[in-house]
Design an enzyme around this catalytic site. Structure first.
Site, PDB file in Angstrom:
ATOM      1  N   ASN A 111       0.842  -1.208   0.042  1.00 36.63           N
ATOM      2  CA  ASN A 111       0.023   0.048  -0.080  1.00 36.63           C
ATOM      3  C   ASN A 111       1.095   1.116  -0.042  1.00 36.63           C
ATOM      4  OD1 ASN A 111      -1.785   1.915   0.397  1.00 36.63           O
ATOM      5  ND2 ASN A 111      -2.719   1.159   2.355  1.00 36.63           N
TER       6      ASN A 111
ATOM      7  N   LYS B 155       3.473   0.938   2.948  1.00 36.69           N
ATOM      8  CA  LYS B 155       3.098  -0.253   3.842  1.00 36.69           C
ATOM      9  C   LYS B 155       3.147  -1.382   3.274  1.00 36.69           C
ATOM     10  CE  LYS B 155      -0.498   2.113   6.440  1.00 36.69           C
ATOM     11  NZ  LYS B 155      -1.973   2.008   6.603  1.00 36.69           N
TER      12      LYS B 155
ATOM     13  N   ARG C  29      -2.603  -2.185  -3.435  1.00 34.45           N
ATOM     14  CA  ARG C  29      -3.652  -1.445  -3.277  1.00 34.45           C
ATOM     15  C   ARG C  29      -3.639  -0.290  -4.188  1.00 34.45           C
ATOM     16  NH1 ARG C  29      -5.032   2.938   1.137  1.00 34.45           N
ATOM     17  NH2 ARG C  29      -7.280   3.183   0.553  1.00 34.45           N
TER      18      ARG C  29
ATOM     19  N   HIS D 227     -12.735   2.416   0.045  1.00 39.70           N
ATOM     20  CA  HIS D 227     -12.673   1.255   1.248  1.00 39.70           C
ATOM     21  C   HIS D 227     -13.269   0.213   0.380  1.00 39.70           C
ATOM     22  CE1 HIS D 227     -12.733   4.739   4.416  1.00 39.70           C
ATOM     23  NE2 HIS D 227     -11.365   4.470   4.086  1.00 39.70           N
TER      24      HIS D 227
ATOM     25  N   ASN E 290     -10.095   6.378  10.345  1.00 38.81           N
ATOM     26  CA  ASN E 290      -9.583   8.051  10.383  1.00 38.81           C
ATOM     27  C   ASN E 290     -10.381   8.411   8.937  1.00 38.81           C
ATOM     28  OD1 ASN E 290      -8.311  10.507  10.913  1.00 38.81           O
ATOM     29  ND2 ASN E 290      -6.829   9.848   9.353  1.00 38.81           N
TER      30      ASN E 290
ATOM     31  N   ARG F 186     -12.079  15.127   7.270  1.00 36.40           N
ATOM     32  CA  ARG F 186     -12.816  15.587   6.188  1.00 36.40           C
ATOM     33  C   ARG F 186     -14.344  15.805   6.758  1.00 36.40           C
ATOM     34  NH1 ARG F 186     -11.091  10.283   3.618  1.00 36.40           N
ATOM     35  NH2 ARG F 186      -9.059  10.615   2.882  1.00 36.40           N
TER      36      ARG F 186
ATOM     37  N   ASP G 255      -8.446  12.843  16.506  1.00 32.03           N
ATOM     38  CA  ASP G 255      -8.649  11.231  16.793  1.00 32.03           C
ATOM     39  C   ASP G 255      -9.842  10.908  17.707  1.00 32.03           C
ATOM     40  OD1 ASP G 255      -7.898   8.808  18.588  1.00 32.03           O
ATOM     41  OD2 ASP G 255      -5.898   9.290  17.423  1.00 32.03           O
ATOM     42  N   MET G 256     -10.632  10.006  17.447  1.00 33.76           N
ATOM     43  CA  MET G 256     -11.786   9.518  17.914  1.00 33.76           C
ATOM     44  C   MET G 256     -11.512   9.428  19.856  1.00 33.76           C
ATOM     45  SD  MET G 256     -14.883   9.652  18.390  1.00 33.76           S
ATOM     46  CE  MET G 256     -15.870   9.323  16.866  1.00 33.76           C
TER      47      MET G 256
ATOM     48  N   GLY H 129     -15.042   1.782  14.583  1.00 31.42           N
ATOM     49  CA  GLY H 129     -15.981   0.879  14.425  1.00 31.42           C
ATOM     50  C   GLY H 129     -15.616  -0.319  15.389  1.00 31.42           C
ATOM     51  N   GLU H 130     -14.413  -1.000  15.525  1.00 32.82           N
ATOM     52  CA  GLU H 130     -13.946  -1.997  16.032  1.00 32.82           C
ATOM     53  C   GLU H 130     -13.723  -1.722  17.553  1.00 32.82           C
ATOM     54  OE1 GLU H 130     -10.568  -3.873  14.384  1.00 32.82           O
ATOM     55  OE2 GLU H 130     -11.472  -3.617  12.288  1.00 32.82           O
TER      56      GLU H 130
ATOM     57  N   GLU I 181      -7.589  -5.766   5.092  1.00 29.00           N
ATOM     58  CA  GLU I 181      -7.539  -5.276   3.796  1.00 29.00           C
ATOM     59  C   GLU I 181      -6.355  -5.855   3.227  1.00 29.00           C
ATOM     60  OE1 GLU I 181      -8.293  -1.152   5.222  1.00 29.00           O
ATOM     61  OE2 GLU I 181      -8.795  -0.753   3.144  1.00 29.00           O
TER      62      GLU I 181
HETATM   63  P1  AMP Z   1      -8.020   3.324  11.509  1.00 30.63           P
HETATM   64  O1  AMP Z   1      -7.868   4.420  10.343  1.00 30.63           O
HETATM   65  O2  AMP Z   1      -8.710   2.300  11.115  1.00 30.63           O
HETATM   66  O3  AMP Z   1      -6.482   3.025  11.895  1.00 30.63           O
HETATM   67  O4  AMP Z   1      -8.783   4.287  12.643  1.00 30.63           O
HETATM   68  C1  AMP Z   1      -8.168   5.324  13.269  1.00 30.63           C
HETATM   69  C2  AMP Z   1      -9.260   5.763  14.320  1.00 30.63           C
HETATM   70  O5  AMP Z   1      -9.802   4.854  15.296  1.00 30.63           O
HETATM   71  C3  AMP Z   1      -8.801   6.995  15.132  1.00 30.63           C
HETATM   72  O6  AMP Z   1      -9.832   7.995  14.990  1.00 30.63           O
HETATM   73  C4  AMP Z   1      -8.683   6.172  16.504  1.00 30.63           C
HETATM   74  O7  AMP Z   1      -8.780   7.416  17.431  1.00 30.63           O
HETATM   75  C5  AMP Z   1      -9.803   5.295  16.377  1.00 30.63           C
HETATM   76  N1  AMP Z   1      -9.704   4.374  17.593  1.00 30.63           N
HETATM   77  C6  AMP Z   1      -8.871   3.376  17.810  1.00 30.63           C
HETATM   78  N2  AMP Z   1      -8.950   2.893  19.054  1.00 30.63           N
HETATM   79  C7  AMP Z   1     -10.003   3.648  19.505  1.00 30.63           C
HETATM   80  C8  AMP Z   1     -10.753   3.334  20.832  1.00 30.63           C
HETATM   81  N3  AMP Z   1     -10.384   2.644  21.680  1.00 30.63           N
HETATM   82  N4  AMP Z   1     -11.929   4.017  21.080  1.00 30.63           N
HETATM   83  C9  AMP Z   1     -12.177   5.092  20.208  1.00 30.63           C
HETATM   84  N5  AMP Z   1     -11.508   5.364  18.888  1.00 30.63           N
HETATM   85  C10 AMP Z   1     -10.514   4.486  18.632  1.00 30.63           C
END
Ligand code: AMP
Length: 415
Positions: free
Chosen positions: A7, A14, A93, A182, A216, A246, A288-289, A338-339, A390
Site C-alpha cells: 500500500n 506499507k 492497493r 474502502h 480515520n 474530512r 482522533d476519536m 467501529g471495532e 484489507e
Molecule cells: P484506522 O484508520 O482504522 O486506523 O482508525 C483510526 C481511528 O480509530 C482513530 O480515530 C482512533 O482514534 C480510533 N480508535 C482507535 N482505538 C479506539 C478506541 N479504543 N476508542 C475509540 N476510537 C478508537
C-alpha cells in the site's frame, strides 16, 4: 508460496508478506517519511523471529523505499524469505479504478497507462500507488503483479444511486459520478457477515447488510444480496460521513459561499474540506476519536458536539440504506473506531429500535478483536463487530487473479 501486499501512499509504503496457504503474516512493515526532506526516514519491520525492528533509512522516493524494503525482505540473515522466488505475486492497493477497472487486474503496460489516466480522478492517491508498482516492476520483473482497486467492490451500484444531478455531460466528459472507496474493507467484512447470516438461515441472495468502515476515513455501504447498491463516499473520499479531518456531506453551495467570503483559492477549499474539517474542525481539539471521546466525557462541549454529529450522520445513513434495500438484517462495524468504540456503536444504534436493532449493552462494552454479534437474542437486526483485514483481502484477490479464476481483462468503457 508468499504474496507481497503493498500500500504505497503519498509519503509512506506499507507492506505485508502473507503466506498464500495459511494466510499467516510472515512479515509486515512501514516505510515512513518517504520523500520528506525535513524528517528522518525509517522502516519499521515486524517478523515473528525478530519482533519489531526499526531501521533508519533516507528515502527520497518510493523507488528507493521499495529497494530498501526488498533488501530487508530478501536478506537471508533476516530469515524472512530465503529465495526471491518464494514471493509468487505482488498485490497492490490502488485507490481509483474509475469505471475501467472493476476487478482486480493483472498489471500490464496497458493497465499501467489506464491507472495513470485515473490519476485525474485521484490526484493525491493514484500517483504514489503507481510509484510503488513501477518500483516493484523494476526490482522484481518476473513476478506477476496485481492491482486491487478500492473502488471495485462498489462497481455494482446502479446508475440512479451513482449519478449526481449535474449536467449529464460532466459524467460522460469527466467521469463525475459516485465511485466509493474502502471497497476492499467493505468486501472483506461482507464476506464474514454473509457467513454469520447463513448460520441463521439468511442466504446471500436474500441478505441486506449495512457495512460501516469507521477509521480515520469513514464510509458506509448498502450491500444487498452480497452486492453493493449504494455507498457514502462519492467521486472522491470526502463525501458522506464525518471523518477525522474530512467534512463528509455538505451543501455544495457552502464552498462557493466560503470561497467568496474568504477569497479562497481552489486549493484552500480543498485543504479546508480534507484537512481542517470533520472531528478536528468541529471539536477544535483533535482528529482522533479517542481524544474526542475523552474530552466529551469530561464536558468539552465541542467534542460532545463532534461526537453527536459523527454518530447522527451514521444513524441517518443506516435508515437511508435500510430504505434503499427494503429492510435490514445486519449492521457491521469495522476499522479503528467501529471495532474499538462502544460509545460510537451505542450512539449509532440508539433510536434504531423501530428498525429492529437492539444492542446488548454488556457485549458492546466487553467484546473486542473477533467477529461477534453484539445484538440481543431478541434483536431482529444483527449488530456485527467484524475486524477488517484489507491486506488479507488483497492477498486473496491477488491469488484469485494469478490462479486464473478471474478474468483480468478490464471492461473497456471509458469514463
Ligand atoms: P484506522 O484508520 O482504522 O486506523 O482508525 C483510526 C481511528 O480509530 C482513530 O480515530 C482512533 O482514534 C480510533 N480508535 C482507535 N482505538 C479506539 C478506541 N479504543 N476508542 C475509540 N476510537 C478508537
Amino acid at each position: 508460496m508468499k504474496i507481497l501486499v503493498l500500500n504505497s501512499g503519498s509519503s509512506s509504503l506499507k507492506y505485508q508478506l502473507i503466506d498464500a496457504e495459511t494466510e499467516e503474516v510472515v512479515a509486515k512493515g512501514l516505510a515512513e517519511c518517504v520523500g520528506v526532506a525535513q524528517r528522518q526516514g525509517r522502516i519499521i519491520q515486524e517478523t515473528k523471529r525478530d519482533g519489531k525492528v526499526v531501521f533508519d533509512a533516507e528515502m527520497d522516493c518510493h523507488d528507493e523505499a521499495m529497494t530498501r524494503v526488498f533488501a530487508l525482505l530478501t536478506d537471508p540473515s533476516k530469515g524472512v524469505v530465503q529465495r526471491v522466488e518464494e514471493i509468487v505475486a505482488i498485490g497492490h492497493r490502488v485507490v481509483h479504478g474509475g469505471e475501467k477497472f472493476v476487478q482486480p487486474t493483472l498489471i500490464t503496460d496497458e493497465v499501467l497507462a489506464g491507472v495513470e489516466k485515473m490519476s485525474q480522478l485521484a490526484p493525491l492517491h493514484n500517483p504514489p500507488n503507481l510509484d510503488g508498482i513501477r518500483a516493484c516492476l523494476r526490482l522484481m520483473p518476473g513476478i506477476p503483479q496485481v492491482a486491487v482497486f478500492d473502488t471495485a467492490f462498489h462497481a455494482t451500484i446502479p446508475d440512479y444511486a451513482y449519478m449526481y444531478a449535474l449536467p449529464y455531460d460532466y459524467y460522460t466528459a469527466f467521469g463525475v459520478r459516485r465511485y466509493g472507496f474502502h471497497g476492499t474493507s467493505h468486501q472483506y467484512v461482507t464476506g464474514i457477515a454473509l457467513e454469520m447470516l447463513a448460520k441463521d438461515g439468511i442466504e446471500r441472495e436474500a441478505s441486506r447488510i449495512v457495512t460501516t468502515h469507521l477509521g480515520n476515513g469513514c464510509s458506509m455501504a448498502a450491500v444487498k444480496g452480497g452486492r453493493v447498491v449504494d455507498t457514502s463516499m462519492g467521486l472522491t473520499p470526502v463525501e458522506g460521513l464525518v471523518m477525522g479531518t474530512r467534512s463528509g456531506d455538505l451543501d455544495p453551495a457552502i464552498l462557493v459561499y466560503l470561497a467568496r467570503r474568504l477569497e479562497a483559492s481552489v486549493s484552500d477549499i480543498d485543504r479546508i474540506i480534507n484537512k481542517e474539517s470533520g472531528l478536528q474542525g468541529l471539536s477544535g481539539l483533535s482528529s482522533d476519536m479517542r481524544d474526542v471521546e475523552e474530552a466529551a466525557a469530561k464536558g468539552h462541549a465541542r467534542s460532545e458536539l463532534a461526537l453527536a454529529v459523527f454518530c447522527y450522520r451514521i444513524r441517518k445513513y443506516v435508515g437511508a440504506y435500510a430504505a434503499a434495500m427494503g429492510g435490514l438484517d445486519a449492521i457491521v462495524f469495522t476499522a479503528g473506531i467501529g471495532e474499538n468504540s462502544p460509545v460510537v456503536r451505542e450512539r449509532v444504534c440508539r433510536g434504531l429500535g423501530f428498525l429492529g436493532v437492539e444492542l446488548d449493552a454488556k457485549k458492546n462494552e466487553t467484546e473486542r478483536g473477533h467477529a461477534v454479534n453484539l445484538a440481543t437474542p431478541a434483536s431482529r437486526v444483527r449488530v456485527l463487530l467484524i475486524p477488517t483485514n484489507e491486506e488479507r483481502m488483497i492477498a486473496r484477490e491477488t491469488m484469485r487473479v494469478i490462479a486464473g479464476l478471474s478474468a483480468p481483462a478490464p471492461r473497456v468503457t471509458e469514463p
